[in-house]
Scaffold this motif. Structure first.
Motif, PDB file in Angstrom:
ATOM      1  N   ALA A  18       0.896  -1.426  -0.067  1.00  0.00           N
ATOM      2  CA  ALA A  18      -0.031  -0.048  -0.004  1.00  0.00           C
ATOM      3  C   ALA A  18       0.741   1.359   0.020  1.00  0.00           C
ATOM      4  N   ILE A  19       1.918   1.146   0.466  1.00  0.00           N
ATOM      5  CA  ILE A  19       2.824   2.423   0.728  1.00  0.00           C
ATOM      6  C   ILE A  19       3.771   2.672  -0.662  1.00  0.00           C
ATOM      7  N   ARG A  20       3.849   1.418  -1.190  1.00  0.00           N
ATOM      8  CA  ARG A  20       4.595   1.515  -2.551  1.00  0.00           C
ATOM      9  C   ARG A  20       3.592   2.124  -3.486  1.00  0.00           C
ATOM     10  N   LEU A  21       2.432   1.704  -3.571  1.00  0.00           N
ATOM     11  CA  LEU A  21       1.092   2.292  -4.412  1.00  0.00           C
ATOM     12  C   LEU A  21       1.053   3.769  -4.014  1.00  0.00           C
ATOM     13  N   LEU A  22       0.762   4.292  -2.993  1.00  0.00           N
ATOM     14  CA  LEU A  22       0.456   5.595  -2.603  1.00  0.00           C
ATOM     15  C   LEU A  22       1.957   6.482  -3.115  1.00  0.00           C
ATOM     16  N   THR A  23       3.095   5.869  -2.802  1.00  0.00           N
ATOM     17  CA  THR A  23       4.453   6.654  -2.962  1.00  0.00           C
ATOM     18  C   THR A  23       4.313   6.816  -4.819  1.00  0.00           C
ATOM     19  N   SER A  24       4.071   5.771  -5.430  1.00  0.00           N
ATOM     20  CA  SER A  24       3.816   5.778  -6.866  1.00  0.00           C
ATOM     21  C   SER A  24       2.889   6.991  -7.332  1.00  0.00           C
ATOM     22  N   LEU A  25       1.775   6.848  -6.758  1.00  0.00           N
ATOM     23  CA  LEU A  25       0.784   7.730  -7.158  1.00  0.00           C
ATOM     24  C   LEU A  25       1.143   9.128  -6.836  1.00  0.00           C
ATOM     25  N   PHE A  26       1.698   9.352  -5.670  1.00  0.00           N
ATOM     26  CA  PHE A  26       2.222  10.874  -5.436  1.00  0.00           C
ATOM     27  C   PHE A  26       3.247  11.180  -6.351  1.00  0.00           C
ATOM     28  N   LEU A  27       4.227  10.231  -7.003  1.00  0.00           N
ATOM     29  CA  LEU A  27       5.448  10.532  -7.662  1.00  0.00           C
ATOM     30  C   LEU A  27       4.875  11.217  -8.941  1.00  0.00           C
ATOM     31  N   GLY A  28       3.635  10.832  -9.520  1.00  0.00           N
ATOM     32  CA  GLY A  28       3.078  11.348 -10.562  1.00  0.00           C
ATOM     33  C   GLY A  28       3.067  12.882 -10.643  1.00  0.00           C
ATOM     34  N   PHE A  29       3.111  13.422  -9.431  1.00  0.00           N
ATOM     35  CA  PHE A  29       3.062  14.915  -9.542  1.00  0.00           C
ATOM     36  C   PHE A  29       4.519  15.609  -9.954  1.00  0.00           C
ATOM     37  N   PRO A  30       5.494  14.998  -9.058  1.00  0.00           N
ATOM     38  CA  PRO A  30       6.901  15.534  -9.561  1.00  0.00           C
ATOM     39  C   PRO A  30       7.306  15.249 -11.147  1.00  0.00           C
ATOM     40  N   LEU A  31       6.842  13.880 -11.509  1.00  0.00           N
ATOM     41  CA  LEU A  31       6.885  13.376 -12.886  1.00  0.00           C
ATOM     42  C   LEU A  31       6.236  14.216 -13.598  1.00  0.00           C
ATOM     43  N   GLY A  32       5.113  14.912 -13.317  1.00  0.00           N
ATOM     44  CA  GLY A  32       4.386  15.793 -14.298  1.00  0.00           C
ATOM     45  C   GLY A  32       4.895  17.105 -14.563  1.00  0.00           C
ATOM     46  N   PHE A  33       5.465  17.661 -13.234  1.00  0.00           N
ATOM     47  CA  PHE A  33       6.319  18.737 -13.473  1.00  0.00           C
ATOM     48  C   PHE A  33       7.445  18.754 -14.484  1.00  0.00           C
ATOM     49  N   VAL A  34       8.180  17.527 -14.206  1.00  0.00           N
ATOM     50  CA  VAL A  34       9.253  17.438 -14.957  1.00  0.00           C
ATOM     51  C   VAL A  34       8.782  17.420 -16.683  1.00  0.00           C
ATOM     52  N   HIS A  35       7.714  16.825 -16.941  1.00  0.00           N
ATOM     53  CA  HIS A  35       7.030  16.766 -18.056  1.00  0.00           C
ATOM     54  C   HIS A  35       6.648  18.029 -18.536  1.00  0.00           C
ATOM     55  N   ARG A  36       6.213  18.888 -17.820  1.00  0.00           N
ATOM     56  CA  ARG A  36       5.760  20.194 -18.212  1.00  0.00           C
ATOM     57  C   ARG A  36       6.857  21.190 -18.636  1.00  0.00           C
ATOM     58  N   ALA A  37       7.764  20.908 -17.708  1.00  0.00           N
ATOM     59  CA  ALA A  37       9.076  21.937 -17.868  1.00  0.00           C
ATOM     60  C   ALA A  37      10.125  21.367 -19.065  1.00  0.00           C
ATOM     61  N   VAL A  38      10.250  20.214 -19.333  1.00  0.00           N
ATOM     62  CA  VAL A  38      11.036  19.718 -20.156  1.00  0.00           C
ATOM     63  C   VAL A  38      10.854  18.849 -21.509  1.00  0.00           C
ATOM     64  N   ILE A  39       9.583  18.062 -21.282  1.00  0.00           N
ATOM     65  CA  ILE A  39       9.276  17.300 -22.120  1.00  0.00           C
ATOM     66  C   ILE A  39       7.955  17.679 -22.963  1.00  0.00           C
ATOM     67  N   HIS A  40       7.260  18.573 -22.315  1.00  0.00           N
ATOM     68  CA  HIS A  40       5.929  19.045 -23.009  1.00  0.00           C
ATOM     69  C   HIS A  40       6.363  19.661 -24.359  1.00  0.00           C
ATOM     70  N   GLY A  41       5.520  19.481 -25.585  1.00  0.00           N
ATOM     71  CA  GLY A  41       5.791  20.288 -26.753  1.00  0.00           C
ATOM     72  C   GLY A  41       6.940  19.387 -27.644  1.00  0.00           C
ATOM     73  N   LYS A  42       7.672  18.558 -26.818  1.00  0.00           N
ATOM     74  CA  LYS A  42       8.583  17.820 -27.913  1.00  0.00           C
ATOM     75  C   LYS A  42       7.804  16.877 -28.611  1.00  0.00           C
ATOM     76  N   PRO A  43       8.683  16.002 -29.764  1.00  0.00           N
ATOM     77  CA  PRO A  43       8.012  15.333 -30.582  1.00  0.00           C
ATOM     78  C   PRO A  43       7.399  13.940 -29.813  1.00  0.00           C
ATOM     79  N   SER A  44       6.454  13.439 -30.467  1.00  0.00           N
ATOM     80  CA  SER A  44       5.719  12.584 -29.853  1.00  0.00           C
ATOM     81  C   SER A  44       6.648  11.185 -29.490  1.00  0.00           C
ATOM     82  N   HIS A  45       7.478  10.701 -30.161  1.00  0.00           N
ATOM     83  CA  HIS A  45       8.405   9.734 -29.789  1.00  0.00           C
ATOM     84  C   HIS A  45       8.926   9.865 -28.514  1.00  0.00           C
ATOM     85  N   VAL A  46       9.462  11.197 -28.277  1.00  0.00           N
ATOM     86  CA  VAL A  46      10.279  11.430 -27.122  1.00  0.00           C
ATOM     87  C   VAL A  46       9.420  11.593 -25.961  1.00  0.00           C
TER      88      VAL A  46
END
Length: 473
Positions: A18-46
């Motif tokens: 359960a802790i691993r699951l919750l940790t993984s769900l919360f990780l979605g937020f920092p990973l989302g920020f990385v996507h917005r800052a670095v990956i957003h707008g890049k080619p689809s395959h990236v």
């Protein structure tokens, strides 16, 4: 890392998984920020590569080398699409293979109580991959043969393996959903969903943060109330010694709280969908950006509705939409709505697992749905019930009665969904004298008998009237 997870699990009184699951769900937020800052707008395959890498790491963190199961499933469906994509055969094979693989996973994990394993993510994967195959099949038809709903998700060509991997492993919905179509995902990675953000703080951050905080709140409430009203208490002699009213009250409040953990997890996952922009859904008539494209929990509707159909629509919304789109509505050829509903609920039960508790839960859901539908039809025929329902003065009281009734119905069915084992949930049902089973079985019969006793409408000059005694009226 294992040591940290175990320590936190002990402190919070929960399991490592359960802790691993919750940790993984919360990780979605920092990973989302990385996507917005670095990956957003890049080619689809990236973007596909980024989502695939993140998803595989999260999968390994939760399930170890059992992450191979979804990979095998994905590659198999990719081959199926290459060989027979767009045919009826591919649809039949996809339903059979995906569901069969999931059931084999359940047979491998046959504990008497629910245990978080690789089948958790496989549940989401099963519907996602099956939906892709059906969407490719729809895409081969002419547009004139498709409904408006089917046009929204139909694919004119089969996705590549990298596209399938990105769609599957996107951290927003990989573990607990929400479901979203391949077409939405592809449109998102190609830049079709945009809120015209140009530097600064993305417009999605505010709505995503609110959703995240609400998810945390629901998880916290569940954890706190669960200490006071634990599930296991219903299996004790102390619970048996309570009065019937007290037992029903316990089930009512316990069931209301039991749902909170699901709501919390879905909203945390949905927050990540909003953050990266996957939930972008255009603008309303006032020009406000809508972030409800991946809504899995209609929170206000869920907390305020007093109708079973509205409740079902608000809860795990995208999964229910998937079942309606890919199962229920495609059974129209049967010509029987109830039969279609039974088959859909049966598939939903199989999809959840092999424990009898799932089947009892959806059996009760069918009984409750049918009973309440019959009661609503009957209430429209009886003037006193219509007057009570339409009364402005009695409206708050009517709302409270309806809300308690619908919440108890959901909670009563959840007893079997949570306890899973027949020995456990039947002990609770025996303790309350099967009150829910008997009530929802008897209600349609009572409504029918009372309807037969009501005065029949007669036609006078083409106008339907009801013959009643003036004093009675």
């Amino acid at each position: 890392m294992d040591g940290i997870v175990k320590t936190v699990a002990v402190q919070l009184g929960t399991t490592d998984s359960a802790i691993r699951l919750l940790t993984s769900l919360f990780l979605g937020f920092p990973l989302g920020f990385v996507h917005r800052a670095v990956i957003h707008g890049k080619p689809s395959h990236v973007q596909h590569l980024y989502f695939t890498f993140c998803g595989l790491v999260i999968s390994y963190f939760n399930f170890g080398w059992e992450l191979l199961h979804p990979l095998i499933n994905i590659c198999s469906i990719w081959v199926l699409l290459l060989v027979a994509g767009g045919t009826k055969v591919s649809v039949g094979v996809a339903f059979t293979f995906n569901t069969g693989y999931l059931i084999l996973g359940y047979l491998q994990n046959t504990e008497a109580v629910y245990n978080i394993s690789w089948t958790l993510a496989q549940c989401v994967l099963t519907l996602r991959l099956t939906g892709v195959v059906v969407d490719v099949y729809d895409g081969k038809k002419g547009e004139e043969k498709l409904s408006a709903e089917q046009k929204e998700s139909a694919l004119t060509k089969s996705p590549s393996l990298l596209e399938l991997l990105g769609h599957t492993y996107c951290f927003c919905g990989f573990l607990v959903g929400p479901q979203y179509s391949m077409k939405r995902y592809m449109s998102f990675t190609q830049g079709a969903f945009t809120d015209s953000w140009r530097g600064g703080i993305p417009h999605s951050v505010g709505p995503a943060t609110i959703r995240l905080l609400l998810g945390i709140l629901y998880i916290a409430v569940f954890q706190i109330v669960n200490i006071v009203l634990p599930t296991d208490y219903m299996l004790t002699t102390h619970f048996d010694d309570l009065s019937l009213l007290s037992k029903c009250g316990y089930i009512l409040i316990w069931g209301k709280n039991a749902v909170h953990k699901y709501i919390g997890c879905w909203m945390v996952a949905e927050a990540s969908c909003i953050l990266i922009g996957l939930s972008y859904n255009g603008k309303d008539i006032n020009g406000n950006v809508l972030w409800d494209g991946c809504t899995n929990m209609k929170l206000f509707q869920y907390e305020t509705c007093t109708d079973l159909h509205h409740l079902v629509d608000s809860f795990n919304h995208n999964t229910n939409k998937w079942m309606a789109r890919y199962v229920f509505k495609r059974l129209r050829f049967l010509g029987n709505k109830q039969l279609s509903q039974i088959i859909t609920l049966s598939y939903l039960a199989v999809w959840h697992g092999i424990h009898s508790g799932y089947y009892m839960n959806f059996f009760l859901e069918f009984l409750i749905s049918n009973a309440l539908s019959e009661f609503i039809k009957f209430s429209h025929k009886l003037r006193i019930l219509r007057n009570i329902n339409d009364s402005t003065t009695l409206k708050p009281l009517v709302w409270i009665v309806k809300k308690i009734t619908i919440t108890f119905a959901l909670s009563y069915a959840l007893v079997s969904f949570v306890l899973l084992s027949a020995d456990s949930y039947m002990k609770v049902y025996r303790s309350v004298y099967y009150i829910g089973h008997l009530f929802y079985l008897a209600l349609p019969i009572v409504c029918l008998l009372l309807s037969m006793m009501l005065p029949k409408p007669s036609s006078v000059n083409g106008v339907h009237t009801t013959r009643v005694d003036k004093k009675t009226s």
